[in-house]
Write a protein that holds these residues in place. Sequence first.
Motif, PDB file in Angstrom:
ATOM      1  N   ARG A 161      32.171  45.131  39.956  1.00 52.93           N
ATOM      2  CA  ARG A 161      33.473  45.743  39.004  1.00 52.93           C
ATOM      3  C   ARG A 161      32.794  47.196  38.466  1.00 52.93           C
ATOM      4  O   ARG A 161      31.378  46.222  38.257  1.00 52.93           O
ATOM      5  CB  ARG A 161      33.943  44.188  39.129  1.00 52.93           C
ATOM      6  CG  ARG A 161      35.042  43.864  38.444  1.00 52.93           C
ATOM      7  CD  ARG A 161      36.387  42.561  37.905  1.00 52.93           C
ATOM      8  NE  ARG A 161      37.300  42.458  38.650  1.00 52.93           N
ATOM      9  CZ  ARG A 161      37.355  41.084  38.935  1.00 52.93           C
ATOM     10  NH1 ARG A 161      36.580  40.631  38.590  1.00 52.93           N
ATOM     11  NH2 ARG A 161      38.188  40.516  39.312  1.00 52.93           N
ATOM     12  N   THR A 162      33.356  47.824  38.484  1.00 55.41           N
ATOM     13  CA  THR A 162      32.911  48.889  37.019  1.00 55.41           C
ATOM     14  C   THR A 162      34.147  48.634  35.568  1.00 55.41           C
ATOM     15  O   THR A 162      35.033  47.870  36.006  1.00 55.41           O
ATOM     16  CB  THR A 162      34.077  50.050  37.715  1.00 55.41           C
ATOM     17  OG1 THR A 162      33.040  50.344  39.039  1.00 55.41           O
ATOM     18  CG2 THR A 162      33.573  51.464  36.892  1.00 55.41           C
ATOM     19  N   MET A 163      33.399  47.917  35.442  1.00 58.66           N
ATOM     20  CA  MET A 163      33.592  47.685  33.331  1.00 58.66           C
ATOM     21  C   MET A 163      33.503  49.478  32.571  1.00 58.66           C
ATOM     22  O   MET A 163      32.355  49.020  32.135  1.00 58.66           O
ATOM     23  CB  MET A 163      32.918  46.952  33.038  1.00 58.66           C
ATOM     24  CG  MET A 163      33.973  45.157  33.957  1.00 58.66           C
ATOM     25  SD  MET A 163      33.529  43.860  33.494  1.00 58.66           S
ATOM     26  CE  MET A 163      34.401  43.411  31.519  1.00 58.66           C
TER      27      MET A 163
ATOM     28  N   GLY B 174      35.228  35.882  27.926  1.00 56.55           N
ATOM     29  CA  GLY B 174      36.269  36.387  28.741  1.00 56.55           C
ATOM     30  C   GLY B 174      35.304  37.497  29.826  1.00 56.55           C
ATOM     31  O   GLY B 174      35.305  37.419  30.641  1.00 56.55           O
ATOM     32  N   LEU B 175      34.731  37.930  28.907  1.00 59.52           N
ATOM     33  CA  LEU B 175      34.805  39.528  29.545  1.00 59.52           C
ATOM     34  C   LEU B 175      33.339  39.061  30.513  1.00 59.52           C
ATOM     35  O   LEU B 175      32.825  40.102  31.850  1.00 59.52           O
ATOM     36  CB  LEU B 175      33.923  40.230  28.764  1.00 59.52           C
ATOM     37  CG  LEU B 175      34.997  41.043  27.536  1.00 59.52           C
ATOM     38  CD1 LEU B 175      33.453  42.248  26.486  1.00 59.52           C
ATOM     39  CD2 LEU B 175      35.588  41.945  28.163  1.00 59.52           C
TER      40      LEU B 175
ATOM     41  N   ARG C  86      33.317  40.074  34.593  1.00 58.04           N
ATOM     42  CA  ARG C  86      31.951  40.462  35.632  1.00 58.04           C
ATOM     43  C   ARG C  86      31.708  39.577  36.555  1.00 58.04           C
ATOM     44  O   ARG C  86      31.395  39.941  37.717  1.00 58.04           O
ATOM     45  CB  ARG C  86      31.259  40.599  34.386  1.00 58.04           C
ATOM     46  CG  ARG C  86      29.879  40.897  34.920  1.00 58.04           C
ATOM     47  CD  ARG C  86      30.118  42.286  35.720  1.00 58.04           C
ATOM     48  NE  ARG C  86      29.860  43.543  34.576  1.00 58.04           N
ATOM     49  CZ  ARG C  86      30.214  44.852  35.312  1.00 58.04           C
ATOM     50  NH1 ARG C  86      30.216  45.068  35.940  1.00 58.04           N
ATOM     51  NH2 ARG C  86      29.434  46.094  34.529  1.00 58.04           N
ATOM     52  N   GLN C  87      31.592  38.022  36.337  1.00 59.55           N
ATOM     53  CA  GLN C  87      31.099  37.511  37.648  1.00 59.55           C
ATOM     54  C   GLN C  87      31.971  37.256  38.127  1.00 59.55           C
ATOM     55  O   GLN C  87      31.702  36.594  39.737  1.00 59.55           O
ATOM     56  CB  GLN C  87      30.440  36.207  36.663  1.00 59.55           C
ATOM     57  CG  GLN C  87      29.024  37.137  35.339  1.00 59.55           C
ATOM     58  CD  GLN C  87      28.821  35.452  34.099  1.00 59.55           C
ATOM     59  OE1 GLN C  87      29.491  34.740  34.406  1.00 59.55           O
ATOM     60  NE2 GLN C  87      28.118  36.118  34.075  1.00 59.55           N
TER      61      GLN C  87
ATOM     62  N   HIS D 245      36.086  36.428  43.014  1.00 63.88           N
ATOM     63  CA  HIS D 245      37.016  36.429  44.176  1.00 63.88           C
ATOM     64  C   HIS D 245      38.231  35.564  43.791  1.00 63.88           C
ATOM     65  O   HIS D 245      38.623  35.068  44.684  1.00 63.88           O
ATOM     66  CB  HIS D 245      36.131  35.323  44.701  1.00 63.88           C
ATOM     67  CG  HIS D 245      34.703  35.871  45.568  1.00 63.88           C
ATOM     68  ND1 HIS D 245      35.095  36.976  46.155  1.00 63.88           N
ATOM     69  CD2 HIS D 245      33.338  35.503  44.929  1.00 63.88           C
ATOM     70  CE1 HIS D 245      33.638  37.682  46.323  1.00 63.88           C
ATOM     71  NE2 HIS D 245      32.838  36.760  45.754  1.00 63.88           N
ATOM     72  N   GLU D 246      38.343  35.183  42.359  1.00 60.31           N
ATOM     73  CA  GLU D 246      39.003  34.046  41.482  1.00 60.31           C
ATOM     74  C   GLU D 246      40.365  34.904  40.656  1.00 60.31           C
ATOM     75  O   GLU D 246      39.047  36.246  40.168  1.00 60.31           O
ATOM     76  CB  GLU D 246      38.837  33.073  41.276  1.00 60.31           C
ATOM     77  CG  GLU D 246      37.852  33.498  40.748  1.00 60.31           C
ATOM     78  CD  GLU D 246      37.788  31.366  40.201  1.00 60.31           C
ATOM     79  OE1 GLU D 246      38.015  30.613  40.987  1.00 60.31           O
ATOM     80  OE2 GLU D 246      36.676  31.327  39.157  1.00 60.31           O
ATOM     81  N   ASN D 247      41.405  34.475  39.980  1.00 62.99           N
ATOM     82  CA  ASN D 247      42.135  35.134  38.548  1.00 62.99           C
ATOM     83  C   ASN D 247      41.469  34.578  37.687  1.00 62.99           C
ATOM     84  O   ASN D 247      40.982  33.532  37.697  1.00 62.99           O
ATOM     85  CB  ASN D 247      43.209  34.896  39.043  1.00 62.99           C
ATOM     86  CG  ASN D 247      44.211  35.132  39.870  1.00 62.99           C
ATOM     87  OD1 ASN D 247      44.021  36.675  40.848  1.00 62.99           O
ATOM     88  ND2 ASN D 247      45.704  35.009  40.598  1.00 62.99           N
TER      89      ASN D 247
END
Length: 274
Positions: free
Chosen positions: A103-105, A184-185, A189-190, A193-195
């Motif tokens: 992901r790009t954060m 949470g962040l 990041r990790q 594959h899931e919500n």
Amino acid sequence: LRKVEGGEVRDEDYEELLKLSISTAGSLWPSTKFLTDVDSVRAKVSTFKEILSILRGVESVLAAGVEIKTRIFTLTSVWILYLPLFYIIDDLHTRNLKIEHKRTMIGISGSPGAGKTVLSEILKTLLNKIYKSERCCVIGMDGYHFPNHHLETNYSKDPNHSDLLLKQLKGVPETFDAISFIEGLKRVRQNTHENVYLAEYDRRIHDPVPNATIIKPENDIVIVEGMFLIYGDEPWDQVKSVLDFNIFLNETLNTCLTRLYERRIAAGRKKEDA
């Protein structure tokens, strides 16, 4: 700029503005060489026109249940702010996609009223319309305020304010659940594959709502906005390592105070209490 605003414009005029935007992006993001040759610039003209059209249509954004009028769109803001940011985010995201499911954060920080929420929502709208998918979403740090019942029953641990309830200091670092926010962040990041479910602050009730923000697997660009993203004290200093980069909004105190007053009025407060 006046020609573009008036509608009497040639592609050559767009190209001149694009060169300025690309040069700005290059100065802000030196790790990439943004090409400014004629062919490279001309290839971006249609995107520039689309961005102008999108931003002209953004008159307000919904933030934590409150509609906020943007009132900030100008052509200057497009070529000196939004377009360079789009190029930087697009470049970073393209690179991150080469790393499977990365992901790009992006962080957006600043004082209350600096414009963090508005910029976040405008960038989200812009990116989703350009990419033609709901791949960008926003996480608000305000969702990790301690609930009011905690603030109303606990005193400050700061020796200078030990006689004050946390409710009286709401907004300072110790009134946030920093550990849960950082955890949470890291999950965002990790876990690609899931919500991932996160808290969200509701300005109508002035309290966080657990699990109100959902980060879905398709949300591969995540904007994180909040006051203390680059705060140096523990445990806040862990936030920077989760983000790809941070944008700091350095707004004047008078502007911030005016916006806070208007926000509180919009949220239903009386003028004498705002």
